[in-house]
Structure formats: structure tokens, C-alpha cells
Design a protein around this motif. Sequence first.
Motif, PDB file in Angstrom:
ATOM      1  N   VAL A   1       3.023   9.501  -6.341  1.00  0.00           N
ATOM      2  CA  VAL A   1       3.781  10.755  -6.359  1.00  0.00           C
ATOM      3  C   VAL A   1       4.739  10.776  -7.546  1.00  0.00           C
ATOM      4  CG1 VAL A   1       5.250  12.321  -5.042  1.00  0.00           C
ATOM      5  CG2 VAL A   1       3.624  10.875  -3.848  1.00  0.00           C
ATOM      6  N   TYR A   2       5.424   9.657  -7.788  1.00  0.00           N
ATOM      7  CA  TYR A   2       6.339   9.606  -8.931  1.00  0.00           C
ATOM      8  C   TYR A   2       5.589   9.794 -10.254  1.00  0.00           C
ATOM      9  CZ  TYR A   2      10.465   8.256  -6.242  1.00  0.00           C
ATOM     10  OH  TYR A   2      11.530   8.255  -5.385  1.00  0.00           O
ATOM     11  N   SER A   3       4.349   9.364 -10.301  1.00  0.00           N
ATOM     12  CA  SER A   3       3.540   9.547 -11.503  1.00  0.00           C
ATOM     13  C   SER A   3       3.294  11.026 -11.767  1.00  0.00           C
ATOM     14  CB  SER A   3       2.207   8.802 -11.352  1.00  0.00           C
ATOM     15  OG  SER A   3       1.390   9.015 -12.478  1.00  0.00           O
ATOM     16  N   THR A   4       2.979  11.768 -10.690  1.00  0.00           N
ATOM     17  CA  THR A   4       2.746  13.205 -10.867  1.00  0.00           C
ATOM     18  C   THR A   4       4.062  13.958 -11.068  1.00  0.00           C
ATOM     19  OG1 THR A   4       1.444  15.063 -10.020  1.00  0.00           O
ATOM     20  CG2 THR A   4       2.751  13.878  -8.420  1.00  0.00           C
ATOM     21  N   VAL A   5       5.156  13.446 -10.503  1.00  0.00           N
ATOM     22  CA  VAL A   5       6.483  14.014 -10.764  1.00  0.00           C
ATOM     23  C   VAL A   5       6.816  13.862 -12.253  1.00  0.00           C
ATOM     24  CG1 VAL A   5       8.967  13.667 -10.411  1.00  0.00           C
ATOM     25  CG2 VAL A   5       7.432  13.754  -8.441  1.00  0.00           C
ATOM     26  N   ASP A   6       6.454  12.714 -12.812  1.00  0.00           N
ATOM     27  CA  ASP A   6       6.682  12.456 -14.232  1.00  0.00           C
ATOM     28  C   ASP A   6       5.950  13.489 -15.092  1.00  0.00           C
ATOM     29  OD1 ASP A   6       7.801  10.634 -16.309  1.00  0.00           O
ATOM     30  OD2 ASP A   6       5.693  10.243 -16.751  1.00  0.00           O
TER      31      ASP A   6
ATOM     32  N   ILE B   1       0.839  -1.201   0.000  1.00  0.00           N
ATOM     33  CA  ILE B   1       0.000   0.000   0.000  1.00  0.00           C
ATOM     34  C   ILE B   1       0.874   1.251   0.000  1.00  0.00           C
ATOM     35  CG2 ILE B   1      -1.633   1.343   1.394  1.00  0.00           C
ATOM     36  CD1 ILE B   1      -2.803  -1.366   2.335  1.00  0.00           C
ATOM     37  N   LEU B   2       1.919   1.247   0.825  1.00  0.00           N
ATOM     38  CA  LEU B   2       2.831   2.388   0.883  1.00  0.00           C
ATOM     39  C   LEU B   2       3.526   2.597  -0.469  1.00  0.00           C
ATOM     40  CD1 LEU B   2       4.038   4.603   2.648  1.00  0.00           C
ATOM     41  CD2 LEU B   2       5.763   2.963   3.424  1.00  0.00           C
ATOM     42  N   ALA B   3       3.927   1.505  -1.103  1.00  0.00           N
ATOM     43  CA  ALA B   3       4.562   1.594  -2.430  1.00  0.00           C
ATOM     44  C   ALA B   3       3.611   2.226  -3.441  1.00  0.00           C
ATOM     45  CB  ALA B   3       4.993   0.207  -2.892  1.00  0.00           C
ATOM     46  N   THR B   4       2.330   1.894  -3.350  1.00  0.00           N
ATOM     47  CA  THR B   4       1.330   2.479  -4.246  1.00  0.00           C
ATOM     48  C   THR B   4       1.246   3.990  -4.049  1.00  0.00           C
ATOM     49  OG1 THR B   4       0.023   0.434  -4.243  1.00  0.00           O
ATOM     50  CG2 THR B   4      -1.115   2.459  -4.903  1.00  0.00           C
TER      51      THR B   4
ATOM     52  N   LEU C   1       6.428   0.982 -10.784  1.00  0.00           N
ATOM     53  CA  LEU C   1       6.846   1.985 -11.766  1.00  0.00           C
ATOM     54  C   LEU C   1       6.919   1.371 -13.161  1.00  0.00           C
ATOM     55  CD1 LEU C   1       9.675   3.896  -9.826  1.00  0.00           C
ATOM     56  CD2 LEU C   1       7.437   4.801 -10.473  1.00  0.00           C
ATOM     57  N   GLN C   2       7.483   0.169 -13.231  1.00  0.00           N
ATOM     58  CA  GLN C   2       7.574  -0.526 -14.524  1.00  0.00           C
ATOM     59  C   GLN C   2       6.193  -0.820 -15.089  1.00  0.00           C
ATOM     60  OE1 GLN C   2      10.199  -3.859 -13.487  1.00  0.00           O
ATOM     61  NE2 GLN C   2      11.807  -2.957 -14.759  1.00  0.00           N
ATOM     62  N   GLU C   3       5.270  -1.228 -14.220  1.00  0.00           N
ATOM     63  CA  GLU C   3       3.906  -1.535 -14.664  1.00  0.00           C
ATOM     64  C   GLU C   3       3.234  -0.310 -15.276  1.00  0.00           C
ATOM     65  OE1 GLU C   3       1.936  -3.039 -11.248  1.00  0.00           O
ATOM     66  OE2 GLU C   3       3.051  -4.941 -11.210  1.00  0.00           O
ATOM     67  N   LYS C   4       3.585   0.871 -14.765  1.00  0.00           N
ATOM     68  CA  LYS C   4       2.969   2.112 -15.240  1.00  0.00           C
ATOM     69  C   LYS C   4       3.833   2.831 -16.281  1.00  0.00           C
ATOM     70  CE  LYS C   4       0.189   3.086 -11.135  1.00  0.00           C
ATOM     71  NZ  LYS C   4      -1.095   3.155 -11.872  1.00  0.00           N
ATOM     72  N   ASN C   5       4.929   2.152 -16.693  1.00  0.00           N
ATOM     73  CA  ASN C   5       5.837   2.737 -17.700  1.00  0.00           C
ATOM     74  C   ASN C   5       6.413   4.083 -17.255  1.00  0.00           C
ATOM     75  OD1 ASN C   5       5.545   0.629 -19.677  1.00  0.00           O
ATOM     76  ND2 ASN C   5       3.532   1.484 -20.181  1.00  0.00           N
ATOM     77  N   ILE C   6       6.743   4.158 -15.965  1.00  0.00           N
ATOM     78  CA  ILE C   6       7.386   5.346 -15.408  1.00  0.00           C
ATOM     79  C   ILE C   6       8.860   5.018 -15.189  1.00  0.00           C
ATOM     80  CG2 ILE C   6       7.443   6.960 -13.458  1.00  0.00           C
ATOM     81  CD1 ILE C   6       4.467   6.328 -13.029  1.00  0.00           C
TER      82      ILE C   6
END
Length: 297
Positions: free
Chosen positions: A158-163, A150-153, A210-215
Motif C-alpha cells: 500500500v505504501y508503494s502505491t501511496v508513493d 506477510i502482513l508487513a508485505t 520500505l528501505q529495501e524498496k527505496n520508499i
Amino acid sequence: NNLSDIREKTLKSYKFDESFFLELSPIRGWPIVCLKEKSQKKFVCPIPRLLFWRLTTNLYYDLRNCKNFDNVFGAALENYTGEVLKKAISKKEFKITKEQKYGKPEKKTSDWLLSDKDSIIFFECKAKRMIKESNITLEYNESIESDLDILATYIVKVYSTVDDYLKKRYPSHLGEPKHNIYPIIITLEEWNLFADQLIKRLDDLIRNKLQEKNINISYIEKYPYSICSIDELESLVQILDNNGIYKIMNSKFTDQEKKHYKFNEFLRLSWPDDFKNIKFLFQEDFNKILEKMKINS
């Protein structure tokens, strides 16, 4: 609960294994004990601190199953984070930005952004606590794995919005992307992620997601994340205000020994003079509460 009830609950709750010293005593749930003497009842609070905890921190567990609790409580944590930022930040070079909408389909920035001339912090507020089973064991188990997932999610969010920020998809008035970026998850309480095994597993989960979301998975090294309890945020923001974002955050992540320390421990050891001068930000509000309690009593 009367004394015999507390005794019975205590005997049932404790196991004589490695969790013995970590198990939560029933008296934390029922800090006031009823004692019967002849025909009279007396109410005793053996450990007053537990009563204070019961009326503050532990109310979370009474309310968490209420309808719409997660949304309301999460919003309260987000609002309080904003109050801390506004109260602690005094220098003009800082900019505080509340969550904003952008793009099509519509997305949202992190809950709060704090930036100065060359750095930015993405604050994402999450009110979830570790479940009891994760807190009372010394061994890695399914409950810990679930909490870490859950914490990783949260962190990947945040990394998604940083992207998006780096790709200039954020609202244009927020300016050009800063060079130094620091994602911080604000939690309701400390998650105590200091064991190497836990940190490694959390990093693995983050990379997989991150890999699953292509980030870009290099973000985890280039823009290192932090976990900060709301209790520690007041200290962190006051010291950021005195020294700037990069100076503090870079010193944390370039020190291999301290980069996984809790924020208060890191600040106390690395910035002792600043840490000594930290103030309680809401003393005036606290005094008003105490005054009301005196009047009502």
C-alpha cells in the motif's frame, strides 16, 4: 464423529501449558456428535453456535486448499468491501474508486479508494488469516513472525502505491493528491495486534521492507496504517459518512492510548452516539436468505 472419537481427539489436542485456554476444541470442527443407543443412532449438537460457525466462518479451512481458492476468495472479499462502501456512503462529498490500472510497466491502485475534500483512504483487501499456531500461543514464535512478515508485505504494498500517488503517477482523473492519507488493510478476521511487542516488530518489518524498496520510511509516521477486519468495516464506514475521514482517523492516531485499538472498540469509546446508531447494512439481503431457508425446510 461419534462421542468416543471426539473424546479421543480432545485428549490428543490439548496440552496442559499456557496454550490450554487458547487451543481450538475438536468439537468446533465436528459440532454434530453421533450417539449410539442400542441399534439406533442419534445426532446431537451440544453447542448450536459452533454449528453456525462451522457452516460459515470455518468453511474457509475446508476450501483453502482448493485450486485457485486464494484468487477467488480474495476477489470475493474485495467485492464485498466495495458493496459495504457503496451501501454506507451517502454524502455527495465522498468519492469511491475501484482498483484501476496505471503507468508503464502497468501497475494497479489499491483495491478501493475512499476520498473526500481533503483526505483519502487506501483500502487493500487481504483474505489471509493467521495460522492456527499463531492464535493459540501466548509466546512470540516462528509462526507469529511469519504472519507478521506477510502482513508487513501487504502494508508495504500500500505504501508503494501511496508513493506513486504522491508523485502524481496515478491516473490524472483521480485529481491532485490529498493532504491526509490513511492506508487500511482489510482482513477477513481480526488479527488482535494489540501487544506492544507485536506492534513494534511489525513496524520494524515494515521499515526494513520500505528501505529495501527505496520508499520513504517516514510514511509510516506521516501516513499511519491501520488493520481493519471486514466485520468492523461496516461500523467504520458509516461513522466516516457522518463525520468525514479526517475527523475520525485523526482522532484515532492522535490518541496514543487508542491508536492501536481495534476499530470497533475505538469507535465505541470515542464516538459513542454514532456507534449506537450503526445499522446492519444488508438486512434486506439477510431476510431474503432466511426466507429461502424457510421455504426449503
